[in-house]
Design a protein around this motif. Structure first.
Motif, short mmCIF file in Angstrom:
data_model
loop_
_atom_site.label_atom_id
_atom_site.label_comp_id
_atom_site.label_asym_id
_atom_site.label_seq_id
_atom_site.Cartn_x
_atom_site.Cartn_y
_atom_site.Cartn_z
N UNK A 191 0.80 -1.24 0.00
CA UNK A 191 0.00 0.00 0.00
C UNK A 191 0.83 1.28 0.00
N UNK A 192 2.10 1.20 0.44
CA UNK A 192 2.95 2.38 0.50
C UNK A 192 3.76 2.58 -0.78
N UNK A 193 3.84 1.55 -1.60
CA UNK A 193 4.74 1.56 -2.75
C UNK A 193 3.99 1.86 -4.04
N UNK A 194 4.52 2.81 -4.78
CA UNK A 194 3.96 3.11 -6.10
C UNK A 194 4.50 2.15 -7.15
N UNK A 195 5.81 1.98 -7.13
CA UNK A 195 6.45 1.01 -8.02
C UNK A 195 7.87 0.76 -7.51
N UNK A 196 8.46 -0.36 -7.96
CA UNK A 196 9.85 -0.63 -7.63
C UNK A 196 10.44 -1.51 -8.73
N UNK A 197 11.76 -1.47 -8.82
CA UNK A 197 12.43 -2.34 -9.78
C UNK A 197 13.78 -2.75 -9.22
N UNK A 198 14.25 -3.87 -9.74
CA UNK A 198 15.51 -4.44 -9.27
C UNK A 198 16.62 -4.13 -10.28
N UNK A 199 17.78 -3.76 -9.79
CA UNK A 199 18.92 -3.43 -10.63
C UNK A 199 20.10 -4.31 -10.21
N UNK A 200 20.52 -5.20 -11.11
CA UNK A 200 21.64 -6.07 -10.76
C UNK A 200 22.97 -5.33 -10.89
N UNK A 201 24.06 -6.03 -10.62
CA UNK A 201 25.37 -5.38 -10.60
C UNK A 201 25.76 -4.85 -11.97
N UNK A 202 25.46 -5.60 -13.01
CA UNK A 202 25.82 -5.17 -14.37
C UNK A 202 25.06 -3.90 -14.75
N UNK A 203 23.76 -3.88 -14.47
CA UNK A 203 22.96 -2.69 -14.78
C UNK A 203 23.41 -1.49 -13.94
#
Length: 301
Positions: free
Chosen positions: A93-105
């Motif tokens: 409910x608090x999060x609008x969006x999220x994404x994961x970024x690995x070491x290469x990115x």
């Protein structure tokens, strides 16, 4: 007839004390330019806060060095566990969006940000931690995310980017308050100069004032031309200050800064037009009060 006589007396006083009038115009112009600049700076800071705070993210850095993390280094299982927490009914409910970024990115982004800087030559992909970047619906509620994920297995730290922005805005606010302080001192100087100008003008016409008193002229009738002198000089200075503020925004802010830093929403000429009436009002009121005080004190002597 009385109004015509008052205006004639005011014009005569302006002509006799032209050098002092020019001084009042210049001091009013400089002081109100500082005032207008300070007001616009505060407006700019407000716009930047709204823009950047709404876009500030919370970074959940995963651990890549077990020696620095009590919970151990991150792996596929711990990364999946953190992702599940972000999608859980408690945090969703608090999060609008999220994404994961690995070491290469993360490494590619780092090179892009520090392109042309020698520091990028000493950084390898293994040095960049995997990260979850989270956009909150309400950035002020980042503490919920921090308390939930700090200390989780594989999590090195949870950082709210607003903490970095706060330091920048503190510096900007300090600059704004400094400008306001200088403007206040300049306004005091303008008020004193206006009062001195009016007293000198009254002294140079002391014989005329004595005759006017003998024929029964009221104090208000005697005072009004002097007040008009101060208001007229301050009005010219206020108009010049409004024009200078508008020019600064149009030429420097919108013409120079906006073209070189397109990511920031700068104040516009419309904002300068909003500030202009404030400068005119401050100039007129300041002159009227100062002149009225000076001539009233002189006539009581």
């Amino acid at each position: 007839m009385r109004f015509g006589l008052i205006w004639a007396e005011a014009a005569n006083g302006l002509r006799r004390n032209l050098s002092m009038v020019v001084s009042v115009v210049l001091v009013t112009f400089i002081s109100l330019t500082f005032v207008g600049t300070a007001v616009l700076l505060q407006m700019q800071i407000g716009q930047m806060k709204t823009y950047w705070y709404d876009r500030a993210q919370v970074a959940v850095y995963m651990c890549i060095d077990s020696d620095k993390c009590e919970s151990g280094s991150a792996n596929e299982q711990t990364i999946a566990a953190v992702k599940a927490q972000l999608q859980s009914p408690e945090l969703a409910p608090y999060i609008q969006k999220f994404y994961y970024q690995d070491q290469k990115q993360g490494y590619e982004q780092f090179k892009e940000q520090f392109k042309g800087n020698q520091i990028s030559d000493f950084v390898t992909p293994e040095m960049i931690p995997p990260t979850f970047w989270v956009n909150l619906k309400d950035p002020s509620q980042s503490a919920v995310l921090t308390e939930t994920l700090s200390g989780a297995v594989g999590v090195q730290s949870v950082v709210d980017q607003r903490s970095y922005l706060d330091q920048i805005f503190q510096i900007l606010n300090s600059a704004s308050f400094t400008a306001i302080g200088i403007a206040a001192l300049m306004l005091v100087a303008a008020a004193l100069l206006i009062a001195t100008t009016i007293r000198l003008s009254a002294f140079s016409r002391r014989r005329e004032l004595g005759i006017m008193r003998l024929v029964g002229a009221s104090n208000r009738f005697i005072q009004t031309p002097f007040i008009l002198e101060g208001v007229f000089a301050a009005l010219i200075g206020s108009l010049l200050a409004a024009g200078a503020v508008y020019a600064i925004v149009g030429v420097f802010v919108q013409g120079y800064l906006a073209s070189r830093i397109p990511s920031i929403n700068f104040v516009t000429e419309g904002d300068a037009l909003v500030v202009a009436p404030i400068l005119l009002l401050v100039g007129i009121v300041l002159a009227a009060v100062s002149a009225n005080f000076a001539i009233s004190r002189y006539l009581k002597v």
